[in-house]
Design a protein around this motif. Structure first.
Motif, PDB file in Angstrom:
ATOM      1  N   VAL A 351       0.854  -1.182   0.000  1.00  0.00           N
ATOM      2  CA  VAL A 351       0.000   0.000   0.000  1.00  0.00           C
ATOM      3  C   VAL A 351       0.894   1.238   0.000  1.00  0.00           C
ATOM      4  O   VAL A 351       1.766   1.378   0.876  1.00  0.00           O
ATOM      5  CB  VAL A 351      -0.917   0.029   1.237  1.00  0.00           C
ATOM      6  N   ARG A 378       1.282  -6.615  -6.122  1.00  0.00           N
ATOM      7  CA  ARG A 378       0.143  -5.697  -6.093  1.00  0.00           C
ATOM      8  C   ARG A 378       0.553  -4.404  -5.424  1.00  0.00           C
ATOM      9  O   ARG A 378       1.309  -4.400  -4.450  1.00  0.00           O
ATOM     10  CB  ARG A 378      -1.034  -6.294  -5.309  1.00  0.00           C
ATOM     11  N   ARG A 380      -1.445  -0.713  -4.130  1.00  0.00           N
ATOM     12  CA  ARG A 380      -2.661   0.095  -3.990  1.00  0.00           C
ATOM     13  C   ARG A 380      -2.261   1.499  -3.530  1.00  0.00           C
ATOM     14  O   ARG A 380      -1.439   1.636  -2.611  1.00  0.00           O
ATOM     15  CB  ARG A 380      -3.611  -0.530  -2.974  1.00  0.00           C
ATOM     16  N   GLU A 382      -3.241   4.889  -1.618  1.00  0.00           N
ATOM     17  CA  GLU A 382      -4.161   5.369  -0.583  1.00  0.00           C
ATOM     18  C   GLU A 382      -3.700   6.745  -0.099  1.00  0.00           C
ATOM     19  O   GLU A 382      -2.537   6.916   0.277  1.00  0.00           O
ATOM     20  CB  GLU A 382      -4.190   4.408   0.614  1.00  0.00           C
ATOM     21  N   TYR A 400      -2.754  -7.336   2.065  1.00  0.00           N
ATOM     22  CA  TYR A 400      -1.523  -6.578   1.788  1.00  0.00           C
ATOM     23  C   TYR A 400      -0.489  -6.895   2.856  1.00  0.00           C
ATOM     24  O   TYR A 400      -0.822  -7.116   4.026  1.00  0.00           O
ATOM     25  CB  TYR A 400      -1.821  -5.086   1.705  1.00  0.00           C
TER      26      TYR A 400
END
Length: 421
Positions: A351, A378, A380, A382, A400
């Motif tokens: 993240v 992955r 993400r 934020e 995560y």
């Protein structure tokens, strides 16, 4: 019909990935069929009680007068329906595509099916089935391959110790005939026999008499159920099978069941006890079964985790010539609730927590740089909230593994990724 949050969906996909991998390892190939089939095919009298639970789709173009005129004829109201299992669509698929398939075809089908169940724990109106089937092989090898692949799959999911209860519809028919039940009485008799483990011999005999079936046949069956039994233990094999059936069981059926056990035992030689149990009263409710039937049991639960059987007559309805076929379905919804949490992929899921003033171009450049790293799967983005702890807890619940703080002007590729736990 249920929604799945990200963590639940990820867990389900990990279980499905294991199932697919093990099925493919045993030589099965995945296909896909439409979720909708013709109404007449879904209501051809081969789906048992599931036909009563099917969802039909209203014919296009019917106005109110047309609906009223067709109200007493389901086939006039509906020409399509949602599939209630994957076997009927597979039979249609094979009949349609046979020329492009090998002589012996091993298929995987994984997908949702729909039944108008009364919702309760373990019963849903939309659920996933995981089927493997073999078409074109009438030998016990086909059943053995299915059983070995299914046991191997639940082992890979951490559910070692599974066993398969086995019977043969031909043995059931022969047994009922030997007791004297008329042919037209047998469907109802089988429904009652299927309750044996719940109501016992007395309950079965009482219900059969209540059905008004041949009294002498009920007496003979009750006497057989209450016959004296020894405590001698017999592993799966000819002795166990013959002792479980009335005298004079057809040699052909017994030989088929014995050869099935020999094949499975050879493949599972490192498992100790043969993972099969002969159950002469195993019925399976589907009307299309014609030979061997089986159910997957596990010591941790008192219900089956899957099952299947041989349905040699079904494909012929669509093709015009008989093709031997046998299938095994794992109960995915039951299994996914039993397996321990599978390890997520080893690559990191990060993240990127960024300040509000970081330009979009910088955000996407940092994200792309992380994804280019071999160990990050992955990323993400934020925006930093007031309560950073809550954000990180939610990210951890979503699978995560790490986070990095990002400020405007930070050099691309120079972020410190910290673990979430």
């Amino acid at each position: 019909m249920r929604d799945f949050l990200p963590a639940d969906k990820a867990r389900r996909e990990r279980v499905l990935a294991v199932i697919r991998e093990r099925y493919r390892a045993h030589g099965f190939d995945e296909i896909e069929t439409p979720v909708v089939e013709e109404h007449g095919r879904l209501h051809a009298g081969i789906g048992g009680d599931n036909e009563k639970l099917s969802y039909s789709i209203l014919r296009r173009g019917l106005d109110a007068d047309g609906i009223r005129a067709a109200a007493d004829d389901p086939a006039a109201l509906s020409d399509l329906g949602l599939r209630y299992d994957l076997t009927v669509p597979l039979a249609r698929f094979y009949a349609t595509n046979r020329g492009q398939l090998p002589t012996v075809f091993r298929s995987i089908q994984i997908g949702p099916v729909w039944r108008a169940e009364r919702p309760q724990k373990g019963r849903y109106r939309q659920f996933v089935q995981c089927d493997i089937d073999i078409m074109g092989d009438d030998s016990a090898r086909a059943e053995a391959e299915l059983i070995v692949a299914s046991l191997d799959t639940i082992d890979a999911l951490g559910l070692e110790g599974g066993v398969v209860r086995v019977n043969d519809r031909r043995a059931l028919d022969w047994m009922l005939d030997s007791f004297g039940f008329a042919e037209d009485e047998r469907p109802g008799v089988l429904i009652t026999i299927d309750k044996l483990d719940k109501v016992g011999a007395d309950g079965v005999a009482e219900e059969l008499r209540g059905r008004g079936v041949t009294p002498a046949a009920v007496d003979a069956f009750e006497a057989f159920l209450k016959r004296p039994k020894t405590l001698e233990y017999n592993p799966y094999g000819e002795r166990q099978i013959r002792k479980a059936l009335p005298e004079g069981a057809p040699d052909e059926i017994v030989a088929h069941l014995v050869s099935l056990g020999e094949a499975v035992t050879a493949a599972r030689s490192d498992a100790g006890e043969p993972p099969l149990i002969y159950d002469p009263f195993l019925v399976r409710g589907m009307g299309y079964y014609t030979g061997t039937i089986f159910e997957l049991a596990h010591p941790s639960v008192d219900y089956s985790l899957g099952g299947g059987g041989r349905y040699d007559g079904m494909i012929g309805r669509f093709l015009g010539q008989q093709v031997p076929a046998v299938g095994f379905s794992i109960g995915f919804e039951r299994i996914v609730d039993l397996v321990a949490e599978l390890e997520a992929e080893s690559a990191q899921a990060v993240v990127l927590v960024h300040d509000a003033d970081v330009p979009v171009a910088e955000l996407l450049a940092h994200k792309a740089a992380l994804l280019r790293e071999g160990d990050v799967a992955r990323v993400r983005l934020e925006r930093r909230p007031k309560n950073l702890k809550a954000l990180l807890e939610r990210a951890s619940a979503d699978g995560y593994t790490g986070f990095a703080a990002l400020r405007a002007g930070d050099a691309v590729g120079d972020l410190e990724v910290k673990p979430l736990s």
